[in-house]
Motif scaffolding. Structure first.
Motif, PDB file in Angstrom:
ATOM      1  N   HIS A 110       0.837  -0.901  -0.303  1.00 19.12           N
ATOM      2  CA  HIS A 110       0.020   0.386   0.091  1.00 19.12           C
ATOM      3  C   HIS A 110       0.762   1.531   0.215  1.00 19.12           C
ATOM      4  CE1 HIS A 110      -3.438  -2.427   0.775  1.00 19.12           C
ATOM      5  NE2 HIS A 110      -2.486  -3.245   1.457  1.00 19.12           N
ATOM      6  N   THR A 111       1.920   1.296   0.301  1.00 22.10           N
ATOM      7  CA  THR A 111       2.956   2.462  -0.150  1.00 22.10           C
ATOM      8  C   THR A 111       3.973   2.292  -0.889  1.00 22.10           C
ATOM      9  OG1 THR A 111       4.805   1.158   0.743  1.00 22.10           O
ATOM     10  CG2 THR A 111       3.472   2.324   1.913  1.00 22.10           C
ATOM     11  N   GLN A 112       4.116   4.228  -1.678  1.00 22.21           N
ATOM     12  CA  GLN A 112       5.397   4.175  -2.939  1.00 22.21           C
ATOM     13  C   GLN A 112       6.708   3.932  -2.021  1.00 22.21           C
ATOM     14  OE1 GLN A 112       5.422   7.385  -4.996  1.00 22.21           O
ATOM     15  NE2 GLN A 112       5.254   5.939  -6.693  1.00 22.21           N
ATOM     16  N   LEU A 113       8.140   3.088  -2.631  1.00 25.56           N
ATOM     17  CA  LEU A 113       9.041   3.004  -2.038  1.00 25.56           C
ATOM     18  C   LEU A 113       9.653   4.148  -2.629  1.00 25.56           C
ATOM     19  CD1 LEU A 113       9.403  -0.403  -1.852  1.00 25.56           C
ATOM     20  CD2 LEU A 113       8.442   0.790  -0.177  1.00 25.56           C
ATOM     21  N   THR A 114      10.389   4.971  -1.858  1.00 24.92           N
ATOM     22  CA  THR A 114      11.725   6.017  -2.588  1.00 24.92           C
ATOM     23  C   THR A 114      12.795   5.717  -2.389  1.00 24.92           C
ATOM     24  OG1 THR A 114       9.721   7.468  -2.717  1.00 24.92           O
ATOM     25  CG2 THR A 114      12.733   8.127  -3.311  1.00 24.92           C
ATOM     26  N   VAL A 115      14.252   4.570  -3.152  1.00 19.78           N
ATOM     27  CA  VAL A 115      15.386   5.003  -2.435  1.00 19.78           C
ATOM     28  C   VAL A 115      16.100   6.001  -2.148  1.00 19.78           C
ATOM     29  CG1 VAL A 115      17.569   3.555  -3.061  1.00 19.78           C
ATOM     30  CG2 VAL A 115      15.220   2.306  -3.781  1.00 19.78           C
ATOM     31  N   ASP A 116      17.017   6.112  -1.641  1.00 26.14           N
ATOM     32  CA  ASP A 116      17.482   7.333  -0.933  1.00 26.14           C
ATOM     33  C   ASP A 116      18.753   7.060  -0.535  1.00 26.14           C
ATOM     34  OD1 ASP A 116      18.808   9.986  -0.653  1.00 26.14           O
ATOM     35  OD2 ASP A 116      16.969  10.737   1.062  1.00 26.14           O
ATOM     36  N   VAL A 117      19.945   7.942  -0.403  1.00 20.14           N
ATOM     37  CA  VAL A 117      21.306   7.038   0.133  1.00 20.14           C
ATOM     38  C   VAL A 117      21.742   7.847   1.287  1.00 20.14           C
ATOM     39  CG1 VAL A 117      22.232   8.385  -1.514  1.00 20.14           C
ATOM     40  CG2 VAL A 117      23.652   6.835  -1.048  1.00 20.14           C
ATOM     41  N   ALA A 118      22.342   8.072   2.431  1.00 16.38           N
ATOM     42  CA  ALA A 118      22.597   8.946   3.204  1.00 16.38           C
ATOM     43  C   ALA A 118      24.138   8.652   3.866  1.00 16.38           C
ATOM     44  CB  ALA A 118      21.972   8.382   4.516  1.00 16.38           C
ATOM     45  N   PRO A 119      25.226   9.072   4.389  1.00 20.93           N
ATOM     46  CA  PRO A 119      26.259   8.442   4.481  1.00 20.93           C
ATOM     47  C   PRO A 119      25.937   7.574   5.819  1.00 20.93           C
ATOM     48  CG  PRO A 119      25.696  10.648   4.837  1.00 20.93           C
ATOM     49  CD  PRO A 119      24.587  10.558   4.566  1.00 20.93           C
ATOM     50  N   GLY A 120      27.220   6.708   6.144  1.00 20.17           N
ATOM     51  CA  GLY A 120      27.138   5.826   7.089  1.00 20.17           C
ATOM     52  C   GLY A 120      28.016   4.703   6.265  1.00 20.17           C
ATOM     53  N   ARG A 121      27.602   3.523   7.449  1.00 21.87           N
ATOM     54  CA  ARG A 121      28.177   2.095   6.722  1.00 21.87           C
ATOM     55  C   ARG A 121      26.939   1.454   7.651  1.00 21.87           C
ATOM     56  NH1 ARG A 121      31.578  -1.621   4.679  1.00 21.87           N
ATOM     57  NH2 ARG A 121      31.478  -3.207   5.998  1.00 21.87           N
ATOM     58  N   GLY A 122      26.255   0.664   6.706  1.00 16.72           N
ATOM     59  CA  GLY A 122      25.343  -0.157   7.132  1.00 16.72           C
ATOM     60  C   GLY A 122      26.164  -1.670   7.122  1.00 16.72           C
ATOM     61  N   SER A 164      25.886  -4.939   0.887  1.00 17.09           N
ATOM     62  CA  SER A 164      25.615  -4.213  -0.749  1.00 17.09           C
ATOM     63  C   SER A 164      26.690  -3.419  -1.006  1.00 17.09           C
ATOM     64  CB  SER A 164      24.300  -2.830   0.095  1.00 17.09           C
ATOM     65  OG  SER A 164      23.467  -2.528  -1.479  1.00 17.09           O
ATOM     66  N   ILE A 165      26.570  -3.399  -2.130  1.00 21.36           N
ATOM     67  CA  ILE A 165      27.763  -2.687  -2.918  1.00 21.36           C
ATOM     68  C   ILE A 165      28.440  -1.268  -3.085  1.00 21.36           C
ATOM     69  CG2 ILE A 165      27.868  -4.307  -4.454  1.00 21.36           C
ATOM     70  CD1 ILE A 165      27.214  -3.229  -6.996  1.00 21.36           C
ATOM     71  N   GLU A 166      27.441  -0.188  -2.325  1.00 21.22           N
ATOM     72  CA  GLU A 166      28.209   1.053  -1.925  1.00 21.22           C
ATOM     73  C   GLU A 166      28.613   1.352   0.013  1.00 21.22           C
ATOM     74  OE1 GLU A 166      23.718   0.737   0.647  1.00 21.22           O
ATOM     75  OE2 GLU A 166      24.365  -0.212  -1.564  1.00 21.22           O
ATOM     76  N   ILE A 167      28.768   0.074  -0.103  1.00 22.32           N
ATOM     77  CA  ILE A 167      29.078   0.041   1.380  1.00 22.32           C
ATOM     78  C   ILE A 167      30.540   0.586   1.305  1.00 22.32           C
ATOM     79  CG2 ILE A 167      29.448  -1.132   3.867  1.00 22.32           C
ATOM     80  CD1 ILE A 167      26.653  -0.590   3.084  1.00 22.32           C
ATOM     81  N   PRO A 168      31.513  -0.019   0.671  1.00 19.56           N
ATOM     82  CA  PRO A 168      32.340   0.622   0.383  1.00 19.56           C
ATOM     83  C   PRO A 168      32.579   2.484   0.878  1.00 19.56           C
ATOM     84  CG  PRO A 168      32.504  -1.378  -0.517  1.00 19.56           C
ATOM     85  CD  PRO A 168      31.393  -0.849  -0.310  1.00 19.56           C
ATOM     86  N   LEU A 169      31.782   3.173  -0.512  1.00 22.57           N
ATOM     87  CA  LEU A 169      31.816   4.093  -0.336  1.00 22.57           C
ATOM     88  C   LEU A 169      31.696   4.377   0.904  1.00 22.57           C
ATOM     89  CD1 LEU A 169      29.948   4.216  -3.976  1.00 22.57           C
ATOM     90  CD2 LEU A 169      32.629   4.312  -3.281  1.00 22.57           C
ATOM     91  N   GLY A 170      31.666   4.592   2.139  1.00 24.07           N
ATOM     92  CA  GLY A 170      30.226   5.127   2.650  1.00 24.07           C
ATOM     93  C   GLY A 170      29.343   5.587   3.276  1.00 24.07           C
ATOM     94  N   LEU A 171      28.476   4.817   2.260  1.00 21.50           N
ATOM     95  CA  LEU A 171      27.300   5.339   1.829  1.00 21.50           C
ATOM     96  C   LEU A 171      26.777   4.771   2.432  1.00 21.50           C
ATOM     97  CD1 LEU A 171      28.114   6.951  -1.609  1.00 21.50           C
ATOM     98  CD2 LEU A 171      27.422   8.169   1.115  1.00 21.50           C
ATOM     99  N   ARG A 172      25.271   4.714   2.364  1.00 20.12           N
ATOM    100  CA  ARG A 172      24.098   3.258   2.456  1.00 20.12           C
ATOM    101  C   ARG A 172      23.171   4.055   2.246  1.00 20.12           C
ATOM    102  NH1 ARG A 172      21.695   3.100   8.447  1.00 20.12           N
ATOM    103  NH2 ARG A 172      21.176   0.979   7.335  1.00 20.12           N
ATOM    104  N   PHE A 173      21.977   2.741   1.403  1.00 19.09           N
ATOM    105  CA  PHE A 173      21.020   2.831   0.665  1.00 19.09           C
ATOM    106  C   PHE A 173      19.832   2.867   2.022  1.00 19.09           C
ATOM    107  CE2 PHE A 173      22.704   1.752  -3.257  1.00 19.09           C
ATOM    108  CZ  PHE A 173      22.668   3.383  -4.065  1.00 19.09           C
ATOM    109  N   LEU A 174      18.666   3.795   1.558  1.00 21.08           N
ATOM    110  CA  LEU A 174      17.578   3.379   2.306  1.00 21.08           C
ATOM    111  C   LEU A 174      16.390   3.558   1.783  1.00 21.08           C
ATOM    112  CD1 LEU A 174      18.902   6.724   5.186  1.00 21.08           C
ATOM    113  CD2 LEU A 174      18.617   4.374   5.350  1.00 21.08           C
ATOM    114  N   ILE A 175      15.102   3.157   2.665  1.00 23.64           N
ATOM    115  CA  ILE A 175      13.969   3.469   2.081  1.00 23.64           C
ATOM    116  C   ILE A 175      13.008   4.475   2.405  1.00 23.64           C
ATOM    117  CG2 ILE A 175      11.965   2.316   1.804  1.00 23.64           C
ATOM    118  CD1 ILE A 175      13.762   1.382  -0.729  1.00 23.64           C
ATOM    119  N   ASP A 176      12.363   4.997   2.041  1.00 22.81           N
ATOM    120  CA  ASP A 176      11.372   6.181   2.347  1.00 22.81           C
ATOM    121  C   ASP A 176      10.211   5.256   1.607  1.00 22.81           C
ATOM    122  OD1 ASP A 176      13.183   7.526   4.017  1.00 22.81           O
ATOM    123  OD2 ASP A 176      13.717   8.813   2.104  1.00 22.81           O
ATOM    124  N   SER A 177       9.301   5.783   2.156  1.00 25.12           N
ATOM    125  CA  SER A 177       7.850   5.539   2.105  1.00 25.12           C
ATOM    126  C   SER A 177       6.806   6.065   2.439  1.00 25.12           C
ATOM    127  CB  SER A 177       7.509   3.758   2.607  1.00 25.12           C
ATOM    128  OG  SER A 177       7.483   4.021   3.751  1.00 25.12           O
TER     129      SER A 177
END
Length: 125
Positions: free
Chosen positions: A77-89, A93-106
């Protein structure tokens, strides 16, 4: 035009471009597991094995986005939006070595959007 089930921010799309240059075609998977398993995971295409318990919500910035079927039942029932933020998850996920992590907003669809959603695709594995 049907309402997309998943979107991506400009910032996250820029990270996808960077990852695509290094790793080639990509895919997202939203598992709904514990810890960072509830964050979207980005993999080089083929590095994560999809199964019949997954569905494809659509593509974001040219990248297919899959979700575990049981998780989809919670979020359908929700629309998901992929976002990115600084930090190590704490994920693979392959963005982790960049010091970033993908997140979901809904957000919950409006009634009009819910009546005109892009259909999900079942994975045939």
């Amino acid at each position: 035009m049907p309402t997309p089930r998943v979107l991506i921010t400009d910032e996250a799309a820029a990270v996808v471009d960077r990852l695509r240059e290094e790793h080639g075609p990509l895919m997202f998977h939203q598992s709904g597991g514990c810890c960072d398993g509830s964050s979207p995971m980005c993999y080089a295409e083929g590095d994560f094995r999809l199964g019949r318990s997954d569905v494809k919500l659509g593509d974001v910035h040219g990248v297919p986005f899959y979700i575990a079927r049981d998780q989809f039942e919670y979020w359908k029932h929700t629309q998901l939006t992929v976002d990115v933020a600084p930090g190590r998850g704490a994920s693979f996920s392959i963005e982790i070595p960049l010091g970033l992590r993908f997140l979901i907003d809904s957000r919950v669809y409006t009634d009009a959007e819910a009546d005109d959603l892009v259909p999900v695709e079942r994975v045939e594995a």
